[in-house]
Design an enzyme around this catalytic site. Sequence first.
Site: not given
Length: 153
Positions: A9, A49, A112, A115, A126
């Site tokens: 991320k 998402y 965080n 993913h 995905e």
Amino acid sequence: MERTLILIKPDALTRGLAGTVLARFEQKGLKIAGIKMIQLDDALLREHYSHLAAKPFFPTICEFMSRTPVIALCLEGLEAVEVCRRLCGVTNSRQAAPGTIRGDLGMSMQANLVHASDSPETAQAEVARFFKPQELFDYQPALISYQYASDER
Ligand code: ADP
């Protein structure tokens, strides 16, 4: 062998931790089947998402995830989906166990670092969302017979 989708991320990239995060997966023994840098746009974020679309924090996730490009990885290994989820730790980095990527490197619920797909079914969807078939590679890691027992390969 199973494949899973990982995104490194914007917080990890900006903090100079992309290599550290990638190294955690490599050192564990996950094989890199695909890797690329990609700028997420609104359409892709909405799809990725969609399970969070009704949450009040949804707009902030989209803003955060599009601040810089991300690094998309397709990682391969025995039970790779579960192994990678455990390696990442729980969503809230403050509560993630020491030894996990989030537990060792983060302090935030949103920022965080990574993913990771949450089930084999999600992983399939995905990986297909982020990689064309020709962007995924099949090769034999030289030390596979030392990473897995004969009945695990
Ligand atoms: P995970 O990434 O651990 O599978 P989710 O799918 O529930 O977790 O959420 C996706 C991402 O949305 C999280 O990784 C995090 O970046 C962000 N997020 C989740 N919950 C919150 C929250 N309450 N506030 C802000 N951001 C959140």
